[in-house]
Write an enzyme that holds these catalytic residues in place. Structure first.
Site, PDB file in Angstrom:
ATOM      1  N   GLN A  72       0.819  -1.214   0.000  1.00  0.00           N
ATOM      2  CA  GLN A  72       0.000   0.000   0.000  1.00  0.00           C
ATOM      3  C   GLN A  72       0.858   1.272   0.000  1.00  0.00           C
ATOM      4  O   GLN A  72       2.048   1.224   0.300  1.00  0.00           O
ATOM      5  CB  GLN A  72      -0.894   0.009   1.237  1.00  0.00           C
ATOM      6  N   HIS A  73       0.198   2.372  -0.310  1.00  0.00           N
ATOM      7  CA  HIS A  73       0.682   3.755  -0.093  1.00  0.00           C
ATOM      8  C   HIS A  73       1.779   4.263  -1.037  1.00  0.00           C
ATOM      9  O   HIS A  73       2.021   5.463  -1.078  1.00  0.00           O
ATOM     10  CB  HIS A  73       1.213   3.967   1.343  1.00  0.00           C
ATOM     11  N   ASP A 242      -2.523  -4.887  -0.117  1.00  0.00           N
ATOM     12  CA  ASP A 242      -2.177  -6.279   0.220  1.00  0.00           C
ATOM     13  C   ASP A 242      -2.864  -6.784   1.485  1.00  0.00           C
ATOM     14  O   ASP A 242      -3.213  -7.967   1.582  1.00  0.00           O
ATOM     15  CB  ASP A 242      -0.652  -6.486   0.284  1.00  0.00           C
TER      16      ASP A 242
HETATM   17  O1  LIG Z   1       1.927   0.100   4.791  1.00  0.00           O
HETATM   18  C1  LIG Z   1       1.324  -0.949   4.945  1.00  0.00           C
HETATM   19  C2  LIG Z   1      -0.074  -0.983   5.418  1.00  0.00           C
HETATM   20  O2  LIG Z   1      -0.551   0.253   5.829  1.00  0.00           O
HETATM   21  C3  LIG Z   1       2.069  -2.232   4.668  1.00  0.00           C
HETATM   22  O3  LIG Z   1       1.356  -3.336   5.141  1.00  0.00           O
HETATM   23  C4  LIG Z   1       2.352  -2.362   3.201  1.00  0.00           C
HETATM   24  O4  LIG Z   1       1.129  -2.608   2.537  1.00  0.00           O
HETATM   25  C5  LIG Z   1       3.423  -3.397   2.905  1.00  0.00           C
HETATM   26  O5  LIG Z   1       3.082  -4.702   3.193  1.00  0.00           O
HETATM   27  P1  LIG Z   1       4.112  -5.935   3.102  1.00  0.00           P
HETATM   28  O6  LIG Z   1       4.688  -5.914   1.734  1.00  0.00           O
HETATM   29  O7  LIG Z   1       5.107  -5.763   4.172  1.00  0.00           O
HETATM   30  O8  LIG Z   1       3.258  -7.165   3.329  1.00  0.00           O
END
Ligand SMILES: O=C(CO)[C@@H](O)[C@H](O)COP(=O)(O)O
Ligand SMILES: Nc1ncnc2c1ncn2[C@@H]1O[C@H](COP(=O)(O)OP(=O)(O)O)[C@@H](O)[C@H]1O
Length: 481
Positions: A72-73, A242
């Site tokens: 995300q983000h 994700d």
């Molecule tokens: O920043 C967030 C949720 O807000 C993280 O959960 C990212 O979405 C990355 O996820 P992974 O790749 O570590 O599973």
């Protein structure tokens, strides 16, 4: 012949692809490929990895639908022609910490508390460095020429879906107009409100100084069009962040809290109402089914295990064995895992630390155990923040690469105070995306029964979390709880 669907998880460390039978959910093929290291990555590297992972999964020529879930983000800026303006700043890039603080303060006319209340109520999330809006403010302040060139902003999963639809550099205005996202990922931008179900352009304007083109936010089973590349002719799902993808993959229901131990540590639940936590601990995201996904995210999870294994000169399975050989509580050794700064609590400049060193406690086995326990304690704090927002928590479902470790599983049972369920090792984010793809194809989410789950039992040991909280309070929070 069976109808096939594919799901993609373009996560921080790698890209994973699963191909499943649309009706039964049976796993037919899978593949994966690594992503580059670092917190600033050019999206082309994700596209290269997606191609490699798809090839490893035997190609996607025979699939009828594909959905992409992703980290995300991440800030993906495109110019008017559709070219990427600069490498994406990822969710775990903390250079935007001061920008996030500014956005909170400005919303409260200089008062941080009332600014935080504004963000919690308007967007559901108080911005920290991870949130896309803070990254855009950083861009405006530090790279004004790149900010000026930015004609559209999207997220990693939006961009990959767009590339699958055949768009890219040179697509121009028509291409930018075709960008699409879903509610779950839109809710992590900081300028889309889950409660209102809409963008708040004034918030984006405050962050970047103007409002570029944004992806259309699709409904949970709305199609993003047809793939032209890699899976020609396949229906494209809206995709997901994700974490929302993992919730779909494990079929999380009321009372379930999903705990993910990947690069990030996350604790989240599917809920029926939007949350607004002005303390900033809980992000009030949306899920991928039309509901909500209150979530706590830490910057430090599986990589703390990687670093500890490297320090001790052992493999990850050996680290697990070492941790299991140590007593519960690691003879008083407490590891605070803020190696990369921390997001929850919001301490972007923090560093990790080790407490309780004695001649007895200072052993490789205790260090391995303290690393596992430290990660789980930080997630237990996340769980407490979530339940303080009214989230019902009866069972924890462990996912992410770190959930493969029995030491992590046992620490969860000892520290979280919930029944701990561990689905068999798998790629639950990619599975959730595949399930969404099957839903887009068939008009409703299928009820696949695809994974076995074990329940982990281990006697609770409240001393571990008590000691961890005392250390964090005194060493990091100036005595606050
Ligand atoms: O920043 C967030 C949720 O807000 C993280 O959960 C990212 O979405 C990355 O996820 P992974 O790749 O570590 O599973
Ligand atoms: N057997 C294992 N024991 C502990 N950790 C493991 C094991 N296998 C994989 N991992 C962890 O999985 C992590 C990757 O998990 P993953 O969920 O794919 O991350 P991300 O979604 O952030 O890319 C690695 O950092 C590694 O520490």
């Amino acid at each position: 012949m069976a109808t096939l669907v594919a799901g993609v998880d373009s996560s921080t460390q790698s890209c994973k692809v699963v191909v499943r039978d649309a009706e039964t959910g049976r796993l037919m093929r899978s593949g994966s490929a690594r992503h580059p290291e670092g917190t600033e990555v050019h999206p082309d590297a994700w596209w290269d990895s997606l191609q490699t992972a798809v090839a490893a999964a035997g190609g996607l020529d025979d699939v009828a639908a594909v959905s992409v879930a992703g980290q995300q983000h991440g800030m993906v800026c495109l110019d008017a022609s559709g070219q990427v303006v600069r490498p994406a700043l990822l969710w775990n890039d903390t250079r935007s910490a001061a920008a996030a603080e500014e956005l909170v303060k400005e919303a409260g006319d200089g008062d941080t508390s009332s600014g935080a209340r504004f963000w919690a109520e308007a967007i559901g999330t108080v911005p920290v460095a991870s949130i896309t809006a803070a990254k855009l403010r950083w861009l405006a302040e530090n790279e004004p020429e790149n900010a000026a060139r930015t004609a559209a902003v999207c997220l990693p999963h939006d961009w990959l879906t767009w590339r699958l639809a055949g768009h890219g550099a040179g697509s121009g205005a028509a291409g930018l107009a075709a960008l699409a996202t879903d509610r779950s990922d839109a809710s992590g931008t900081g300028y889309w409100s889950p409660a209102a179900g809409d963008y708040l352009p004034e918030v984006l304007e405050q962050a970047l100084g103007r409002v570029p083109a944004l992806p259309r936010v699709l409904g949970p089973l709305e199609s993003a069009g047809t793939a032209r590349v890699l899976a020609p002719g396949a229906l494209l799902g809206p995709g997901a962040g994700d974490n929302a993808g993992a919730a779909l993959g494990v079929g999380a229901g009321v009372g379930d809290v999903v705990v993910s131990i990947g690069t990030s540590g996350t604790v989240f639940a599917v809920g029926g109402h939007a949350t607004s936590d002005a303390s900033g601990l809980v992000a009030g995201f949306a899920d991928a089914t039309g509901h909500y996904l209150p979530l706590v995210c830490t910057l430090n999870a599986s990589r703390v295990l990687d670093a500890t294994a490297a320090l001790l000169g052992v493999t990850l399975p050996e680290l697990t064995e070492l941790a299991l050989a140590a007593p519960s509580g690691a003879d008083g050794l407490t590891l605070v895992p803020y190696f990369e700064g921390e997001r929850t609590p919001n301490l972007p400049d923090a560093m990790g630390s080790l407490h309780g060193i004695t001649l007895k406690s200072y052993t490789p086995a205790n260090l391995a155990r303290a690393a596992v326990e430290g990660i789980m304690c930080s997630l237990a704090d996340g769980l407490a923040a979530l339940t303080a927002q009214g989230v019902q928590a009866e069972r924890a479902i462990l996912v992410g690469g770190g959930a493969r470790s029995r030491a992590v599983q046992e620490a969860a049972a000892q520290i979280l105070g919930l029944t701990v369920l561990v689905p068999e090792p798998g790629e639950y984010v990619a599975d959730g995306a595949a399930r969404q793809a099957a839903g887009v194809l068939g008009g409703q989410l299928p009820d696949w029964e695809t994974h076995r789950t074990t329940t982990v039992t281990s006697p609770p040991d409240p001393r571990i979390l008590d000691r961890y909280r005392t250390v964090v309070s005194t060493a990091y929070l100036g005595g606050r709880a």
